[in-house]
Design a protein around this motif. Structure first.
Motif: not given
Lengths: 71, 141
Positions: A1-24
């Motif tokens: 398990m990595p020391a720092i984990r995140n919920q970006i994918r789940e939170l992004r999915g809930l808000r219907e934000i694409t990876q490119q949108d978030l990156a921008d």
């Protein structure tokens, strides 16, 4: 398990934000968002705050630190 | 190629350019000269510029970020370690052979030989830097 984990994918999915949108919005590349979601990259504090801000959640809801995790 | 970032594409192009230009120099048995080294440096610069221009023209998003910079630094560190290590080995061998009387430093051919060796060290370091960066993009940081 990595020391720092995140919920970006789940939170992004809930808000219907694409990876490119978030990156921008955060000012990183889409590949960096992908690496963060796969726990292959721990972002800087500044980028972590920006991601949490864009996803509309507090930092600790988006990123978690596990002291027993691998660095 | 669509899943690669702009920086990754430029790294693959650099690696291709390095192999195309340096490969024949080091792996084809031939008489190397100062002119060939100079010609190769010009060739690598021209090829790099052409490849980078083509990639830039066909890549819409040319953003670079903190991860790109971190990976770049790791590549430079790996390249520096290679230069430093091989230079120490090269100088030690030069000292050893000169002490044993196997080479004479006033011979002009020896100078050309060592120019080739030290240029080779720089090439190996450059390829190591590029390869390290390519691997870093595929692995966890």
């Amino acid at each position: 398990m990595p020391a720092i984990r995140n919920q970006i994918r789940e939170l992004r999915g809930l808000r219907e934000i694409t990876q490119q949108d978030l990156a921008d919005r955060v000012g990183v590349t889409r590949q960096t968002v992908i690496a963060m979601e796969q726990d292959k990259y721990s972002p800087s504090l500044e980028t972590a705050f920006k991601v949490a801000l864009e996803l509309g959640v507090p930092l600790e809801q988006c990123f978690q630190y596990d002291p027993k995790g691998k660095r | 190629m669509a899943s690669l970032s702009y920086r990754e594409k430029t790294l693959y192009a650099s690696l291709v350019a390095e192999i195309l230009v340096y490969g024949p120099y080091f792996f084809l048995h031939q008489q190397n000269s100062v002119n060939k080294v100079a010609g190769m440096i010009v060739a690598i610069i021209v090829l790099q510029v052409v490849l980078q221009l083509v990639i830039a023209a066909f890549t819409r998003n040319r953003t670079t970020d903190e991860r790109d910079r971190l990976i770049e630094l790791r590549g430079y560190r790996a390249g520096y370690l290679v230069v430093a290590s091989l230079m120490v080995v090269g100088l030690a061998m030069l000292w050893f052979h000169a002490t044993m009387g196997q080479i004479h430093l006033d011979n002009p051919h020896v100078g050309l030989h060592f120019l080739s060796v030290f240029f080779g060290i720089l090439v190996i370091a450059d390829i190591t830097k590029t390869a390290t960066q390519i691997v870093a993009y595929r692995r966890a940081l």
